[in-house]
Design an enzyme around this catalytic site. Structure first.
Site, PDB file in Angstrom:
ATOM      1  N   LYS A  96       0.876  -1.185   0.000  1.00 21.96           N
ATOM      2  CA  LYS A  96       0.000   0.000   0.000  1.00 21.96           C
ATOM      3  C   LYS A  96       0.907   1.228   0.000  1.00 21.96           C
ATOM      4  O   LYS A  96       1.552   1.530   0.986  1.00 21.96           O
ATOM      5  CB  LYS A  96      -0.919   0.001   1.225  1.00 21.96           C
ATOM      6  CG  LYS A  96      -1.917   1.143   1.205  1.00 21.96           C
ATOM      7  CD  LYS A  96      -2.924   1.019   2.333  1.00 21.96           C
ATOM      8  CE  LYS A  96      -4.055   2.015   2.239  1.00 21.96           C
ATOM      9  NZ  LYS A  96      -3.675   3.397   2.046  1.00 21.96           N
ATOM     10  N   ARG A 141      -3.572   8.747  -5.662  1.00 19.69           N
ATOM     11  CA  ARG A 141      -4.166   7.795  -6.591  1.00 19.69           C
ATOM     12  C   ARG A 141      -4.508   8.500  -7.897  1.00 19.69           C
ATOM     13  O   ARG A 141      -5.102   9.576  -7.881  1.00 19.69           O
ATOM     14  CB  ARG A 141      -5.439   7.237  -5.964  1.00 19.69           C
ATOM     15  CG  ARG A 141      -6.175   6.246  -6.857  1.00 19.69           C
ATOM     16  CD  ARG A 141      -7.135   5.505  -6.002  1.00 19.69           C
ATOM     17  NE  ARG A 141      -7.924   4.531  -6.701  1.00 19.69           N
ATOM     18  CZ  ARG A 141      -8.819   3.770  -6.080  1.00 19.69           C
ATOM     19  NH1 ARG A 141      -9.008   3.907  -4.782  1.00 19.69           N
ATOM     20  NH2 ARG A 141      -9.521   2.890  -6.742  1.00 19.69           N
ATOM     21  N   ARG A 187      -8.456  10.963  -6.912  1.00 19.04           N
ATOM     22  CA  ARG A 187      -9.430  10.107  -6.244  1.00 19.04           C
ATOM     23  C   ARG A 187     -10.763  10.840  -6.068  1.00 19.04           C
ATOM     24  O   ARG A 187     -11.820  10.237  -6.108  1.00 19.04           O
ATOM     25  CB  ARG A 187      -8.854   9.701  -4.892  1.00 19.04           C
ATOM     26  CG  ARG A 187      -9.883   9.115  -4.013  1.00 19.04           C
ATOM     27  CD  ARG A 187      -9.264   8.308  -2.944  1.00 19.04           C
ATOM     28  NE  ARG A 187     -10.204   8.202  -1.864  1.00 19.04           N
ATOM     29  CZ  ARG A 187     -10.011   7.513  -0.786  1.00 19.04           C
ATOM     30  NH1 ARG A 187      -8.883   6.860  -0.642  1.00 19.04           N
ATOM     31  NH2 ARG A 187     -10.909   7.459   0.152  1.00 19.04           N
ATOM     32  N   GLU A 199      -0.924   4.282  -8.076  1.00 16.48           N
ATOM     33  CA  GLU A 199      -0.561   5.243  -7.039  1.00 16.48           C
ATOM     34  C   GLU A 199       0.722   5.941  -7.479  1.00 16.48           C
ATOM     35  O   GLU A 199       1.708   5.275  -7.804  1.00 16.48           O
ATOM     36  CB  GLU A 199      -0.348   4.497  -5.717  1.00 16.48           C
ATOM     37  CG  GLU A 199      -0.257   5.377  -4.501  1.00 16.48           C
ATOM     38  CD  GLU A 199      -1.621   5.793  -3.916  1.00 16.48           C
ATOM     39  OE1 GLU A 199      -2.676   5.534  -4.526  1.00 16.48           O
ATOM     40  OE2 GLU A 199      -1.614   6.392  -2.823  1.00 16.48           O
ATOM     41  N   PHE A 238      -2.118  -0.487 -10.366  1.00 13.54           N
ATOM     42  CA  PHE A 238      -2.760  -1.622  -9.686  1.00 13.54           C
ATOM     43  C   PHE A 238      -4.104  -2.019 -10.289  1.00 13.54           C
ATOM     44  O   PHE A 238      -4.704  -2.996  -9.869  1.00 13.54           O
ATOM     45  CB  PHE A 238      -2.883  -1.382  -8.173  1.00 13.54           C
ATOM     46  CG  PHE A 238      -3.573  -0.104  -7.778  1.00 13.54           C
ATOM     47  CD1 PHE A 238      -4.927   0.038  -7.928  1.00 13.54           C
ATOM     48  CD2 PHE A 238      -2.839   0.929  -7.206  1.00 13.54           C
ATOM     49  CE1 PHE A 238      -5.567   1.208  -7.544  1.00 13.54           C
ATOM     50  CE2 PHE A 238      -3.460   2.106  -6.814  1.00 13.54           C
ATOM     51  CZ  PHE A 238      -4.840   2.251  -6.986  1.00 13.54           C
TER      52      PHE A 238
HETATM   53  P1  AMP Z   1      -7.381   4.588   2.211  1.00 21.92           P
HETATM   54  O1  AMP Z   1      -7.131   5.927   1.546  1.00 21.92           O
HETATM   55  O2  AMP Z   1      -6.701   4.416   3.520  1.00 21.92           O
HETATM   56  O3  AMP Z   1      -8.846   4.227   2.206  1.00 21.92           O
HETATM   57  O4  AMP Z   1      -6.696   3.483   1.271  1.00 21.92           O
HETATM   58  C1  AMP Z   1      -7.042   3.310  -0.060  1.00 21.92           C
HETATM   59  C2  AMP Z   1      -6.053   4.032  -0.945  1.00 21.92           C
HETATM   60  O5  AMP Z   1      -4.790   3.390  -0.919  1.00 21.92           O
HETATM   61  C3  AMP Z   1      -6.415   4.007  -2.402  1.00 21.92           C
HETATM   62  O6  AMP Z   1      -7.363   4.992  -2.722  1.00 21.92           O
HETATM   63  C4  AMP Z   1      -5.095   4.257  -3.089  1.00 21.92           C
HETATM   64  O7  AMP Z   1      -4.880   5.641  -3.222  1.00 21.92           O
HETATM   65  C5  AMP Z   1      -4.064   3.756  -2.083  1.00 21.92           C
HETATM   66  N1  AMP Z   1      -3.277   2.603  -2.540  1.00 21.92           N
HETATM   67  C6  AMP Z   1      -1.953   2.475  -2.336  1.00 21.92           C
HETATM   68  N2  AMP Z   1      -1.498   1.328  -2.833  1.00 21.92           N
HETATM   69  C7  AMP Z   1      -2.554   0.690  -3.383  1.00 21.92           C
HETATM   70  C8  AMP Z   1      -2.714  -0.554  -4.056  1.00 21.92           C
HETATM   71  N3  AMP Z   1      -1.716  -1.391  -4.248  1.00 21.92           N
HETATM   72  N4  AMP Z   1      -3.973  -0.894  -4.467  1.00 21.92           N
HETATM   73  C9  AMP Z   1      -5.014  -0.059  -4.266  1.00 21.92           C
HETATM   74  N5  AMP Z   1      -4.909   1.131  -3.642  1.00 21.92           N
HETATM   75  C10 AMP Z   1      -3.698   1.506  -3.200  1.00 21.92           C
END
Ligand code: AMP
Length: 570
Positions: free
Chosen positions: A241, A246, A261, A290, A330
């Site tokens: 992650k 994004r 996003r 990302e 991704f």
């Molecule tokens: P969160 O913002 O904590 O809800 O986490 C989701 C976000 O993680 C996504 O919107 C992406 O921007 C980010 N992200 C980072 N690495 C990845 C990955 N390998 N697959 C999907 N999302 C990722």
């Protein structure tokens, strides 16, 4: 439809705060509109001029509007300014000042003129356009036209109310899921409304992804630990992650557009990604990844701020040369005119690996696992590299546009130990300072989160710490620009701050704990207890990469509440 008639509907909407009534009024409106008008009306009632991802605003300030009203009505500028001071609303000022010529213009014509004002680059042309527009309007039309031009219509109509209304207008409530689906595929309710008007149910059923229209992004659920992750997903794909931005990248022939996003057009921020995407030997594609800045030698990542600073338009080219981004791809949603969103993850991944080799655009690091122990191993290795956690993906999962479900699951470093995960909230109002903050005029914030289901903002905390003196000062001047006379219709609150503001600025906060509280409305349960933050503090300054709708959701907050080790009740 005449603009006059349209304004009567706006007046009806303004007079109510009930969502049901709003949907009813809007559905009546929609019955009387042509397909073109249906498109325009969607933008206007939502307080927009075009779909938000087109980023179109008229760019006229209060000052220019005052000058425009003065010239159109032949009244001295200082008198207009004085009236504005008394009424606090330039729409009302225009309404009081205008003398009507007696003609009534078509909605399409008025919209065309407003669009022209927005598209014109020269301020003088904008102002002339506005004066001409105003001269042809009646008082009530002037009230709404001015508010539209200023982007301050504020009817309290949200997307979900409009979706309900569209379904009602064709008397088929069961069409709602199809309308929602079309919206998740194009993020443009104007387009959806127009297609519905043109082709009814069939048009919605045939609705397809289109390059250039951002797809609402798939989101991830949370789990407590590797065990829970395995229980929910079984053997799955794990990815690092990355903590970056994004991107959803669209390419049609040599035209590349990049969406954030929150579906803003951020193409200008990443010239190097545009270039690399142009070089891909395919005609059309939509992919997601990302963007991070990677130090190739050490394998380490630069902090998130290094990317976000590109939001300010100057020096982007320089940054792109000196510290170019890498995009870890991704997902892929569309390829050579084929919609791939319904393919299982494994098949989408095959396309990614074929198309993206090791360059600026490269596949995200991915590994397939069969046991919970392998999850722990991968998690540890990722944390060692300073990343924030892992994403797990269901092997047969489709790309769930606009949905948060267990097709994607995130496991973050913060879940080990007590609640450390940050929560994204939007500022809803502020309190004038006490004690040493009297001088500043601001001492605390009332913050909340966005509830997509009911299309409203719910309060979650008061925050008084985490900002430096300078930050408080700059925050106050920003908030004063969006200060409101009363609570906005789409805010549900028990507390009353000294000043309400338009929900606009997102900040990240950290708290010791999530508690239950009768004072806050976020995630309120049957016993009227909402979720609140104990000992909250702001982390950094305004999150420029997030819009008010990107806050932590009530469901996520509830989940965080359930995941935390111990809970106390207020
Ligand atoms: P969160 O913002 O904590 O809800 O986490 C989701 C976000 O993680 C996504 O919107 C992406 O921007 C980010 N992200 C980072 N690495 C990845 C990955 N390998 N697959 C999907 N999302 C990722």
């Amino acid at each position: 439809m005449l603009f006059f008639r349209f304004c009567e509907f706006l007046e009806g909407l303004e007079a109510t705060s009930s969502r049901l009534e709003m949907a009813d009024i809007l559905s009546q409106l929609y019955k009387d509109l042509s397909d073109q008008e249906a498109r325009i009306a969607a933008y206007l009632v939502l307080g927009q001029i075009e779909a938000p991802f087109r980023g179109l605003e008229t760019g006229l300030s209060d000052k220019l509007i005052i000058e425009g009203i003065s010239k159109a009505c032949n009244i001295k500028q200082e008198n207009i300014a004085k009236l504005y001071k008394d009424l606090g609303d330039l729409g009302l000022v225009a309404e009081r000042s205008i003398k009507w010529s007696g003609r009534s213009l078509e909605l399409l014509r008025v919209y065309g003129e407003i669009l022209q004002i927005a598209k014109d680059r020269a301020m003088l042309n904008k102002l002339m356009g506005f004066i001409n527009l105003l001269k042809g309007l009646s008082p009530i039309e002037a009230r709404y036209a001015v508010r539209i031009v200023l982007g301050k219509l504020r009817l309290g109509v949200g997307e979900s109310t409009l979706i309900d209304a569209l379904a009602l207008s064709v008397s088929e409530r069961e069409l709602k899921p199809q309308i929602e689906r079309a919206y998740t595929l194009c993020s443009d309710l104007g387009k959806v409304a127009m297609e519905l008007k043109r082709g009814g149910k069939e048009a919605l059923e045939g609705f397809k992804l289109e390059v250039g229209y951002p797809v609402r992004m798939a989101l991830a659920e949370r789990v407590k630990d590797a065990q829970e992750l395995f229980q929910r997903l079984g053997p799955c794909a794990l990815e690092a992650k990355y903590d970056g931005l994004r991107l959803q990248v669209h390419k049609a022939n040599q035209e590349v557009t990049i969406f954030s996003r929150s579906l803003e057009n951020i193409t200008h921020m990443f010239p190097e990604v545009v270039e690399e995407t142009k070089n891909l030997e395919i005609n059309n594609i939509i992919f997601e990844g990302e963007a991070v800045i990677l130090d190739e030698e050490s394998g380490e990542f630069f902090p998130f701020q290094a990317i976000v600073r590109r939001k300010r338009k100057h020096q982007v080219e320089k940054y792109a040369k000196e510290m170019p981004v890498n995009v870890f791809v991704f997902d892929i949603l569309y390829l050579n005119s084929q919609d791939l969103t319904n393919l299982p993850l494994i098949e989408r991944r095959e396309h990614i690996e074929k198309l993206f080799k090791r360059g600026r655009l490269r596949p995200s690091e991915l590994t397939f696992i069969k046991t919970p122990e392998e999850i722990e191993d991968f998690f540890e290795s990722v944390l060692l590299r300073g990343l924030e956690g892992i994403m797990a993906k269901r092997l047969d999962g489709i790309y769930s546009a606009g949905a948060r479900n267990f097709n994607w699951v995130k496991l973050k470093r913060s879940y080990r130990g007590q609640l450390k995960d940050s929560i994204d909230v939007v500022i809803l109002g502020y309190y004038s300072g006490k004690g040493s903050r009297v001088k500043l005029g601001i001492g605390g914030l009332l913050v909340g989160i966005y509830d997509e289901i009911n299309d409203e903002f719910l309060t979650v905390s008061k925050i008084g710490s985490g900002f430096t003196q300078e930050e408080w000062q700059s925050l106050k001047s920003k908030l004063d620009e969006i200060k409101l006379n009363q609570k906005p219709k789409n805010v549900k609150s028990i507390l009353e701050p000294d000043f309400w503001v338009e929900p606009k600025y997102v900040i990240s906060v950290e708290a010791d704990e999530i508690t239950l509280s009768k004072l806050h409305t976020a995630g309120m349960d049957k016993s009227q207890r909402g979720l609140a933050l104990r000992f909250p503090r702001a982390l950094g300054y305004i999150r420029e990469d997030k819009t008010p709708k990107d806050t932590t959701s009530p469901e996520e907050l509830r989940r965080l509440y359930e995941l935390q080790p111990k809970v106390s009740v207020e």
